[in-house]
Motif scaffolding. Structure first.
Motif, PDB file in Angstrom:
ATOM      1  N   THR A   1       3.029  19.665   9.973  1.00 26.81           N
ATOM      2  CA  THR A   1       3.445  18.890   8.811  1.00 26.81           C
ATOM      3  C   THR A   1       2.970  17.441   8.892  1.00 26.81           C
ATOM      4  O   THR A   1       2.924  16.836   9.960  1.00 26.81           O
ATOM      5  N   GLY A   2       2.595  16.925   7.718  1.00 23.56           N
ATOM      6  CA  GLY A   2       2.066  15.568   7.626  1.00 23.56           C
ATOM      7  C   GLY A   2       0.595  15.458   7.946  1.00 23.56           C
ATOM      8  O   GLY A   2       0.028  14.369   7.903  1.00 23.56           O
TER       9      GLY A   2
ATOM     10  N   GLY B   1      11.771  19.458   2.997  1.00 24.01           N
ATOM     11  CA  GLY B   1      11.026  19.956   4.153  1.00 24.01           C
ATOM     12  C   GLY B   1      10.803  18.822   5.130  1.00 24.01           C
ATOM     13  O   GLY B   1      11.362  17.727   4.997  1.00 24.01           O
ATOM     14  N   ASP B   2       9.961  19.063   6.122  1.00 23.72           N
ATOM     15  CA  ASP B   2       9.716  18.055   7.156  1.00 23.72           C
ATOM     16  C   ASP B   2       8.912  16.869   6.629  1.00 23.72           C
ATOM     17  O   ASP B   2       9.105  15.739   7.061  1.00 23.72           O
ATOM     18  N   PHE B   3       8.002  17.126   5.685  1.00 21.78           N
ATOM     19  CA  PHE B   3       7.166  16.062   5.143  1.00 21.78           C
ATOM     20  C   PHE B   3       6.968  16.311   3.650  1.00 21.78           C
ATOM     21  O   PHE B   3       5.888  16.665   3.201  1.00 21.78           O
ATOM     22  N   PRO B   4       8.032  16.153   2.870  1.00 13.21           N
ATOM     23  CA  PRO B   4       7.973  16.550   1.463  1.00 13.21           C
ATOM     24  C   PRO B   4       7.170  15.594   0.594  1.00 13.21           C
ATOM     25  O   PRO B   4       6.877  14.459   0.985  1.00 13.21           O
ATOM     26  N   HIS B   5       6.828  16.051  -0.588  1.00 16.33           N
ATOM     27  CA  HIS B   5       6.277  15.186  -1.623  1.00 16.33           C
ATOM     28  C   HIS B   5       7.356  14.155  -1.978  1.00 16.33           C
ATOM     29  O   HIS B   5       8.535  14.497  -2.101  1.00 16.33           O
ATOM     30  N   PRO B   6       6.989  12.880  -2.180  1.00  8.24           N
ATOM     31  CA  PRO B   6       8.013  11.863  -2.483  1.00  8.24           C
ATOM     32  C   PRO B   6       8.763  12.104  -3.786  1.00  8.24           C
ATOM     33  O   PRO B   6       9.823  11.505  -4.009  1.00  8.24           O
ATOM     34  N   ARG B   7       8.257  12.988  -4.644  1.00  7.24           N
ATOM     35  CA  ARG B   7       8.948  13.256  -5.908  1.00  7.24           C
ATOM     36  C   ARG B   7      10.347  13.823  -5.680  1.00  7.24           C
ATOM     37  O   ARG B   7      11.223  13.693  -6.528  1.00  7.24           O
ATOM     38  N   ALA B   8      10.566  14.474  -4.524  1.00  7.54           N
ATOM     39  CA  ALA B   8      11.887  15.031  -4.241  1.00  7.54           C
ATOM     40  C   ALA B   8      12.939  13.934  -4.149  1.00  7.54           C
ATOM     41  O   ALA B   8      14.097  14.137  -4.508  1.00  7.54           O
TER      42      ALA B   8
ATOM     43  N   ILE C   1       0.912  19.581  -0.134  1.00 10.86           N
ATOM     44  CA  ILE C   1       0.745  18.540  -1.154  1.00 10.86           C
ATOM     45  C   ILE C   1      -0.739  18.457  -1.475  1.00 10.86           C
ATOM     46  O   ILE C   1      -1.575  18.399  -0.575  1.00 10.86           O
ATOM     47  N   TYR C   2      -1.064  18.433  -2.777  1.00 10.75           N
ATOM     48  CA  TYR C   2      -2.455  18.435  -3.236  1.00 10.75           C
ATOM     49  C   TYR C   2      -2.738  17.163  -4.042  1.00 10.75           C
ATOM     50  O   TYR C   2      -2.178  16.968  -5.122  1.00 10.75           O
ATOM     51  N   HIS C   3      -3.595  16.304  -3.536  1.00 10.30           N
ATOM     52  CA  HIS C   3      -3.972  15.085  -4.249  1.00 10.30           C
ATOM     53  C   HIS C   3      -5.199  15.386  -5.109  1.00 10.30           C
ATOM     54  O   HIS C   3      -6.337  15.196  -4.690  1.00 10.30           O
ATOM     55  N   ALA C   4      -4.937  15.842  -6.347  1.00  3.90           N
ATOM     56  CA  ALA C   4      -6.055  16.311  -7.183  1.00  3.90           C
ATOM     57  C   ALA C   4      -5.856  15.991  -8.658  1.00  3.90           C
ATOM     58  O   ALA C   4      -6.432  16.646  -9.512  1.00  3.90           O
ATOM     59  N   MET C   5      -5.052  14.962  -8.949  1.00  5.73           N
ATOM     60  CA  MET C   5      -4.788  14.595 -10.342  1.00  5.73           C
ATOM     61  C   MET C   5      -5.222  13.148 -10.585  1.00  5.73           C
ATOM     62  O   MET C   5      -5.424  12.382  -9.634  1.00  5.73           O
ATOM     63  N   ASP C   6      -5.339  12.796 -11.861  1.00  9.57           N
ATOM     64  CA  ASP C   6      -5.770  11.456 -12.241  1.00  9.57           C
ATOM     65  C   ASP C   6      -4.613  10.709 -12.896  1.00  9.57           C
ATOM     66  O   ASP C   6      -3.936  11.242 -13.782  1.00  9.57           O
ATOM     67  N   GLU C   7      -4.391   9.480 -12.480  1.00 13.86           N
ATOM     68  CA  GLU C   7      -3.274   8.690 -12.987  1.00 13.86           C
ATOM     69  C   GLU C   7      -3.355   8.457 -14.498  1.00 13.86           C
ATOM     70  O   GLU C   7      -2.324   8.388 -15.184  1.00 13.86           O
ATOM     71  N   THR C   8      -4.571   8.363 -15.029  1.00 13.84           N
ATOM     72  CA  THR C   8      -4.713   8.166 -16.474  1.00 13.84           C
ATOM     73  C   THR C   8      -4.130   9.341 -17.253  1.00 13.84           C
ATOM     74  O   THR C   8      -3.466   9.160 -18.284  1.00 13.84           O
ATOM     75  N   ASP C   9      -4.363  10.558 -16.761  1.00 13.48           N
ATOM     76  CA  ASP C   9      -3.786  11.742 -17.399  1.00 13.48           C
ATOM     77  C   ASP C   9      -2.268  11.745 -17.286  1.00 13.48           C
ATOM     78  O   ASP C   9      -1.558  12.139 -18.219  1.00 13.48           O
TER      79      ASP C   9
ATOM     80  N   GLU D   1       6.068   7.892   3.863  1.00 15.10           N
ATOM     81  CA  GLU D   1       7.468   7.982   4.282  1.00 15.10           C
ATOM     82  C   GLU D   1       8.279   8.569   3.137  1.00 15.10           C
ATOM     83  O   GLU D   1       8.971   7.852   2.415  1.00 15.10           O
ATOM     84  N   PRO D   2       8.204   9.875   2.956  1.00 13.24           N
ATOM     85  CA  PRO D   2       8.790  10.495   1.761  1.00 13.24           C
ATOM     86  C   PRO D   2      10.298  10.688   1.794  1.00 13.24           C
ATOM     87  O   PRO D   2      10.929  10.760   0.742  1.00 13.24           O
ATOM     88  N   LYS D   3      10.905  10.752   2.959  1.00 13.64           N
ATOM     89  CA  LYS D   3      12.330  11.104   3.041  1.00 13.64           C
ATOM     90  C   LYS D   3      13.192   9.845   3.028  1.00 13.64           C
ATOM     91  O   LYS D   3      13.951   9.566   3.952  1.00 13.64           O
ATOM     92  N   GLN D   4      13.047   9.081   1.928  1.00 12.23           N
ATOM     93  CA  GLN D   4      13.796   7.840   1.763  1.00 12.23           C
ATOM     94  C   GLN D   4      14.608   7.918   0.470  1.00 12.23           C
ATOM     95  O   GLN D   4      14.050   8.108  -0.607  1.00 12.23           O
ATOM     96  N   PHE D   5      15.925   7.778   0.584  1.00 13.20           N
ATOM     97  CA  PHE D   5      16.769   7.804  -0.603  1.00 13.20           C
ATOM     98  C   PHE D   5      16.457   6.630  -1.524  1.00 13.20           C
ATOM     99  O   PHE D   5      16.097   5.540  -1.064  1.00 13.20           O
ATOM    100  N   ALA D   6      16.607   6.860  -2.833  1.00 14.15           N
ATOM    101  CA  ALA D   6      16.562   5.756  -3.786  1.00 14.15           C
ATOM    102  C   ALA D   6      17.771   4.855  -3.544  1.00 14.15           C
ATOM    103  O   ALA D   6      18.775   5.266  -2.954  1.00 14.15           O
ATOM    104  N   SER D   7      17.682   3.613  -4.010  1.00 14.32           N
ATOM    105  CA  SER D   7      18.782   2.673  -3.817  1.00 14.32           C
ATOM    106  C   SER D   7      19.061   1.911  -5.112  1.00 14.32           C
ATOM    107  O   SER D   7      18.215   1.843  -5.999  1.00 14.32           O
TER     108      SER D   7
END
Length: 528
Positions: free
Chosen positions: A352-353, A412-419, A385-393, A486-492
């Motif tokens: 992972t990672g 998971g151990d190294f999740p996407h930050p969207r979680a 995790i797949y880095h294959a998109m464009d920010e403009t889209d 560093e994806p496993k960080q709670f929002a504040s």
């Protein structure tokens, strides 16, 4: 006497209308007053001058299906302000399960949601929802019925067209799920065995969805070179069956498809104008996350893990599989753009990672062989995790009025930050820094619009009589802290989160309470 009185708040009520100042009173699980409440008394008074009060957020695409596991599986959502989750996504739900489908479905669900404490049960939708209610949920839960569940129960993990008998059984199981509270049917048309279906099967099921006034939520068949064709398929299903269509995590994958989002949105608008009830959700990131097995050809996974194990043992098949893996790696951004997020075995520290490119070089074998070996070793239970998109889209879709927000997060151990960061990122980055839309519109995308799409009553807006799902925060202090590194960080920054009138966060502190409700779709049969 009222339970809570929130005084002098800046109220963003979820409608999209301009914010205004007001007091909000909470009695029991409902909002009892929205006005100036001078002289009113309450057990707890919250001074909210200069602070935003808005409805709790609705996560349109959640994988929190496994609500029976030990440990805290929900705080990452609470700290984002999520109060309602729509589960059963991508053709995969925890119910219905039958004695024929239970093992196959566990194989598919566990990489996304984890294992069920006490083991999986062959429950119908009512049994599953009752089990959630008995356990006491942290959040409100509404579920879809997975297409994979129906197919697996009717015909197993088979790459074949459904027979009339299969269709009858799937339709019957779906109807029963609606009658027991399901909100709709979810499709995972990129994942076997849902991917083995044809359009006739989906139109047939769509007619049942229409009959119960539900919604068909789809991970479309292709998000890369054939993304427009995949969208046309869903529009055709909506036209032929009459059911409502919702597209999950709308995106354009792969550089050759960047810039197609305006065409996609134009086609959605045209379908809407022609009478197709269509909507979509999106997560606010330019990388996706899903199974690593997505790099395999669908035919290689017929029969699940045991089928793949048998097929992969044939040298001729393996050669073909490796060729197709390499091709899909390229389409999804290359080996350096694919990171292992989680595995089910004890090999996580070694995997992972790390990117497929790193792992390939360290092993001294090809990228395709690396993917093959990891999938074989982990029995297909790998998330990447797949880095294959464009920010403009991403931004183009986000500004559309139909846009709603779904985290699609998997732990998971190294999740996407969207979680951990989806909802504050909408406010912090796209509303605040990028100024794509005002705060009122941003909050509407996460509250009243998804409530309307899903038919959720008495939520999504702050009005008298609505359920008291409420957030209190200072605009510039509510931030997401999760990153790709560093994806496993709670929002504040959330000071209070109310769920059905009870605090999940009180003065910034997470509370140990379980006030969530199971939100059942009314079993209304129409157009008979």
């Amino acid at each position: 006497m009222m339970d809570y009185l929130i005084k002098d708040a800046t109220l963003v009520d979820g409608s999209g209308d301009p914010a205004f100042r007001a007091d909000i009173a909470v009695s029991g699980d409902r909002i009892s007053m929205v006005k100036a409440c001078s002289g009113a008394s309450a057990r707890t008074v919250i001074e909210a001058a200069g602070k935003i009060v808005c409805p709790g957020f609705i996560d349109m695409h959640s994988h929190s299906d496994v609500l029976f596991s030990n440990g805290d599986l929900i705080s990452h959502k609470v700290f984002q302000g999520v109060t309602t989750e729509i589960i059963g996504q991508d053709g995969i739900s925890a119910a219905p399960l039958t004695s024929e489908s239970i093992d196959f479905m566990a194989e598919i669900i566990e990489p996304l949601g984890g294992k069920v404490e006490g083991g999986w049960q062959p429950w119908d939708m009512d049994g599953f929802l009752c089990a959630i209610a008995r356990r006491k949920a942290d959040l409100n839960v509404m579920t879809l019925t997975g297409h994979c569940n129906l197919r697996m129960a009717a015909m197993g993990h088979t790459m074949a067209a459904a027979s009339d008998q299969d269709l009858k059984l799937m339709g019957s199981l779906l109807a029963k799920s609606f009658e027991q509270g399901s909100a709709g049917l979810s499709l995972g048309l990129i994942y076997p065995p849902s991917s083995y279906s044809n359009v006739d099967e989906l139109i047939h099921l769509g007619k049942t969805v229409k009959q119960y006034d539900g919604i068909m939520v789809s991970h479309i068949r292709n998000e890369m070179d054939k993304v427009l064709d995949a969208l046309e398929e869903m529009i055709a299903i909506g036209e032929e069956s009459g059911c409502k269509i919702h597209i999950s995590h709308l995106k354009c994958m792969g550089k050759s498809n960047w810039g197609k989002m305006p065409q996609i949105l134009a086609r959605i608008d045209k379908a809407l104008n022609q009478g197709v009830a269509i909507s979509f959700d999106q997560y606010p990131y330019d990388a996706s996350s899903t199974s690593l097995s997505l790099l395999l050809p669908g035919w290689a996974m017929e029969g699940g893990w045991q089928g793949f194990k048998k097929t992969a043992g044939d040298p001729a098949h393996k050669s073909n599989i490796l060729s197709q893996i390499q091709q899909t790696i390229h389409q999804r951004g290359g080996a350096g753009a694919i990171t292992i997020a989680s595995v089910q075995s004890d090999n996580a520290p070694n995997l992972t990672g790390r990117t497929i490119l790193e792992l390939s070089r360290s092993r001294g074998i090809s990228e395709a062989e690396t993917v093959f070996d990891i999938l074989y070793q982990e029995q297909l239970r790998v998330i990447a995790i797949y880095h294959a998109m464009d920010e403009t889209d991403v931004e183009c879709a986000m500004t559309h009025p139909l846009h709603t927000v779904g985290s699609d997060g998997v732990l998971g151990d190294f999740p996407h930050p969207r979680a951990y960061g989806t909802f504050p990122r909408i406010l912090q980055h796209y509303c605040g820094e990028r100024r794509l839309f005002p705060l009122e519109k941003a909050i509407r995308k996460m509250t009243s619009t998804p409530a309307k799409v899903m038919g959720i009553k008495d939520r999504g807006c702050i009005k008298e009589g609505q359920y008291a799902d409420l957030l209190i925060f200072e605009k510039d202090k509510f931030i997401g802290n999760a990153t790709y590194n560093e994806p496993k960080q709670f929002a504040s920054g959330l000071e209070w989160v109310f769920l059905n009138g009870k605090p999940l966060i009180e003065n910034g502190v997470r509370q140990k309470s379980f006030p969530g409700y199971v939100l059942k779709k009314e079993s209304l049969i129409i157009n008979q």
